[in-house]
Design a protein around this motif. Structure first.
Motif, PDB file in Angstrom:
ATOM      1  N   VAL A 103       0.842  -1.194   0.000  1.00  0.00           N
ATOM      2  CA  VAL A 103       0.000   0.000   0.000  1.00  0.00           C
ATOM      3  C   VAL A 103       0.882   1.252   0.000  1.00  0.00           C
ATOM      4  N   PRO A 104       0.698   2.152  -0.981  1.00  0.00           N
ATOM      5  CA  PRO A 104       1.501   3.378  -1.015  1.00  0.00           C
ATOM      6  C   PRO A 104       1.270   4.228   0.236  1.00  0.00           C
ATOM      7  N   ILE A 105       2.342   4.891   0.683  1.00  0.00           N
ATOM      8  CA  ILE A 105       2.266   5.773   1.855  1.00  0.00           C
ATOM      9  C   ILE A 105       1.970   7.185   1.369  1.00  0.00           C
ATOM     10  N   HIS A 106       0.939   7.814   1.955  1.00  0.00           N
ATOM     11  CA  HIS A 106       0.510   9.145   1.529  1.00  0.00           C
ATOM     12  C   HIS A 106       0.590  10.122   2.700  1.00  0.00           C
ATOM     13  N   VAL A 107       0.733  11.384   2.344  1.00  0.00           N
ATOM     14  CA  VAL A 107       0.625  12.462   3.303  1.00  0.00           C
ATOM     15  C   VAL A 107       0.109  13.686   2.574  1.00  0.00           C
ATOM     16  N   THR A 108      -0.808  14.402   3.210  1.00  0.00           N
ATOM     17  CA  THR A 108      -1.333  15.628   2.615  1.00  0.00           C
ATOM     18  C   THR A 108      -0.424  16.779   3.002  1.00  0.00           C
ATOM     19  N   SER A 109       0.258  17.351   1.986  1.00  0.00           N
ATOM     20  CA  SER A 109       1.227  18.418   2.268  1.00  0.00           C
ATOM     21  C   SER A 109       1.404  19.280   1.025  1.00  0.00           C
ATOM     22  N   ASN A 110       1.762  20.549   1.267  1.00  0.00           N
ATOM     23  CA  ASN A 110       2.053  21.449   0.151  1.00  0.00           C
ATOM     24  C   ASN A 110       3.414  21.145  -0.469  1.00  0.00           C
ATOM     25  N   GLN A 111       4.189  20.348   0.235  1.00  0.00           N
ATOM     26  CA  GLN A 111       5.517  19.991  -0.245  1.00  0.00           C
ATOM     27  C   GLN A 111       5.496  18.597  -0.839  1.00  0.00           C
ATOM     28  N   GLN A 130       2.751  15.864  12.318  1.00  0.00           N
ATOM     29  CA  GLN A 130       3.378  16.696  13.347  1.00  0.00           C
ATOM     30  C   GLN A 130       4.851  16.354  13.502  1.00  0.00           C
ATOM     31  N   GLN A 131       5.187  15.082  13.394  1.00  0.00           N
ATOM     32  CA  GLN A 131       6.589  14.671  13.462  1.00  0.00           C
ATOM     33  C   GLN A 131       7.365  15.223  12.268  1.00  0.00           C
ATOM     34  N   MET A 132       6.710  15.233  11.098  1.00  0.00           N
ATOM     35  CA  MET A 132       7.381  15.753   9.910  1.00  0.00           C
ATOM     36  C   MET A 132       7.606  17.255  10.037  1.00  0.00           C
ATOM     37  N   GLU A 133       6.608  17.986  10.558  1.00  0.00           N
ATOM     38  CA  GLU A 133       6.752  19.432  10.751  1.00  0.00           C
ATOM     39  C   GLU A 133       7.832  19.747  11.776  1.00  0.00           C
ATOM     40  N   LEU A 145      -3.633  -8.860   9.656  1.00  0.00           N
ATOM     41  CA  LEU A 145      -2.767  -9.742  10.435  1.00  0.00           C
ATOM     42  C   LEU A 145      -1.502  -9.032  10.893  1.00  0.00           C
ATOM     43  N   SER A 146      -0.874  -8.280   9.990  1.00  0.00           N
ATOM     44  CA  SER A 146       0.355  -7.565  10.349  1.00  0.00           C
ATOM     45  C   SER A 146       0.634  -6.469   9.330  1.00  0.00           C
ATOM     46  N   THR A 147       1.400  -5.486   9.748  1.00  0.00           N
ATOM     47  CA  THR A 147       1.853  -4.406   8.858  1.00  0.00           C
ATOM     48  C   THR A 147       3.332  -4.128   9.155  1.00  0.00           C
ATOM     49  N   ARG A 148       4.040  -3.681   8.127  1.00  0.00           N
ATOM     50  CA  ARG A 148       5.436  -3.257   8.302  1.00  0.00           C
ATOM     51  C   ARG A 148       5.808  -2.329   7.148  1.00  0.00           C
ATOM     52  N   PRO A 149       6.630  -1.326   7.409  1.00  0.00           N
ATOM     53  CA  PRO A 149       7.276  -0.998   8.696  1.00  0.00           C
ATOM     54  C   PRO A 149       6.353  -0.153   9.558  1.00  0.00           C
ATOM     55  N   ASP A 150       6.802   0.177  10.787  1.00  0.00           N
ATOM     56  CA  ASP A 150       6.037   1.076  11.639  1.00  0.00           C
ATOM     57  C   ASP A 150       6.644   2.474  11.655  1.00  0.00           C
ATOM     58  N   LYS A 151       7.839   2.623  11.033  1.00  0.00           N
ATOM     59  CA  LYS A 151       8.472   3.934  10.896  1.00  0.00           C
ATOM     60  C   LYS A 151       9.109   4.022   9.516  1.00  0.00           C
ATOM     61  N   LEU A 167       9.461   8.961  10.866  1.00  0.00           N
ATOM     62  CA  LEU A 167       8.043   9.260  11.054  1.00  0.00           C
ATOM     63  C   LEU A 167       7.269   7.974  11.352  1.00  0.00           C
ATOM     64  N   ASP A 168       6.359   8.063  12.315  1.00  0.00           N
ATOM     65  CA  ASP A 168       5.465   6.929  12.577  1.00  0.00           C
ATOM     66  C   ASP A 168       4.504   6.769  11.407  1.00  0.00           C
ATOM     67  N   VAL A 169       4.296   5.541  10.983  1.00  0.00           N
ATOM     68  CA  VAL A 169       3.400   5.253   9.879  1.00  0.00           C
ATOM     69  C   VAL A 169       2.357   4.244  10.358  1.00  0.00           C
ATOM     70  N   HIS A 170       1.110   4.439   9.942  1.00  0.00           N
ATOM     71  CA  HIS A 170       0.063   3.518  10.390  1.00  0.00           C
ATOM     72  C   HIS A 170      -0.989   3.331   9.309  1.00  0.00           C
TER      73      HIS A 170
END
Length: 322
Positions: free
Chosen positions: A243-251, A286-289, A309-315, A295-298
């Protein structure tokens, strides 16, 4: 050779025994006849019966508990004995309010004819209602309105499936909520009504079950006493999704790694429709700012019928692209 005097004595003893036995038989017969004569006579007996109200309207409750009525019985000795033999806890008559033509008096007071109680007592004792004289012409009782509240129904379950099978989604209850009635202090404390325990083992297919509601041993009432639980069961298999990791940001931000590996259980019938777009993975903004190096990822969302069942990584590491 037997002594003549012993022979005479034995004959006398046998004669005395026959005389005593004859006397006892006649005494028993005369006593039984005396009892029959006495029990055949009519007697006036004062007695009390408690009233047990049933089939009370759902939105009301009987506030006049332990109510008793007095009466006189003109009956023979046999029925008098039968009445006397009824133990105090069992000396009651049932009054179904859906049958009794009761009438409103005032406030919370209602009444009905005492003749109805006489008929119920006569039916229980096997006598005529005309043999009963009620002390009062009317029976008065108190019936108060109950507080009403709509609450959800919660399923109590212990369902164990066969290997490779599991519940498909949350069991659906019909109805999912009910209206309850009860004293205000009781109703105010209730957030939901539970079902009886639904316990099954070795399940491999969907099923429906009718369950009784737990009405707290009569502390509350409901016009609905049972619900139907519809339980879907499917065969599941493991699935790995990137699953791609996303973040809403102007950067513009790149993550390392760029995906989260998700191991999950998926129903066979949904296998073809589950894609990476069915999941959402985010990081802690908030960690990124705060310019933290990791960064914690969830996993933020996934289909309701999918079991994680499981996810990885957590950071993850990240790079802000200029």
């Amino acid at each position: 050779m037997m002594n003549p005097f012993d022979n005479i004595r034995q004959k006398a003893e046998r004669k005395d025994k026959r005389s005593v036995l004859t006397f006892l038989v006649f005494l028993a017969i005369s006593t039984a006849l005396w009892f029959l004569i006495k029990l055949s006579e009519n007697y006036t007996t004062q007695t009390t019966f408690k009233l047990q109200f049933v089939e009370v309207p759902t939105d009301k409750w009987i506030s006049s508990d332990d109510q008793s009525v007095k009466m006189s019985l003109m009956i023979d000795g046999f029925h008098t004995l039968r009445c006397k033999m009824i133990r105090e806890p069992n000396r009651f008559v049932t009054i179904p309010l859906d049958e009794v033509p009761y009438r409103f008096e005032s406030g919370n007071t209602y009444s009905f004819s005492s003749q109805y109680v006489a008929e119920k007592v006569a039916e229980r004792l096997g006598i005529n209602a005309s043999d009963i004289t009620m002390n009062d012409a009317k029976i008065y009782f108190s019936m108060d309105a109950l507080k009403m509240k709509v609450v959800p129904v919660v399923l109590r379950s212990d369902i164990k499936t066969q290997r490779q099978y599991d519940l498909y989604g949350i069991p659906v209850l019909d109805p999912s909520s009910v209206t309850i009635y009860g004293p205000q202090e009781v109703v105010d404390s209730i957030k939901a009504v539970k079902t009886e325990l639904l316990a099954k083992t070795n399940v491999s297919q969907s099923f429906s079950e009718t369950l009784q509601l737990d009405l707290l041993d009569g502390q509350i009432r409901s016009n609905i006493k049972e619900v139907k639980a519809n339980v879907q069961v499917e065969r599941f298999t493991e699935m790995d999704v990137e699953v791609p990791i996303h973040v809403t940001s102007n950067q513009r931000v790149r993550f390392f790694p760029e995906t989260m590996s998700v191991k999950c259980l998926v129903a066979i019938r949904d296998y073809a429709s589950i894609t990476p777009e069915s999941f959402t993975v985010t990081v802690d903004k908030q960690q990124m700012e705060a310019m933290q190096p990791l960064l914690d990822v969830h996993l933020a969302s996934w289909p309701p019928t999918v079991q994680i069942l499981s996810t990885r990584p957590d950071k993850v590491e990240y790079l802000i692209v200029q």
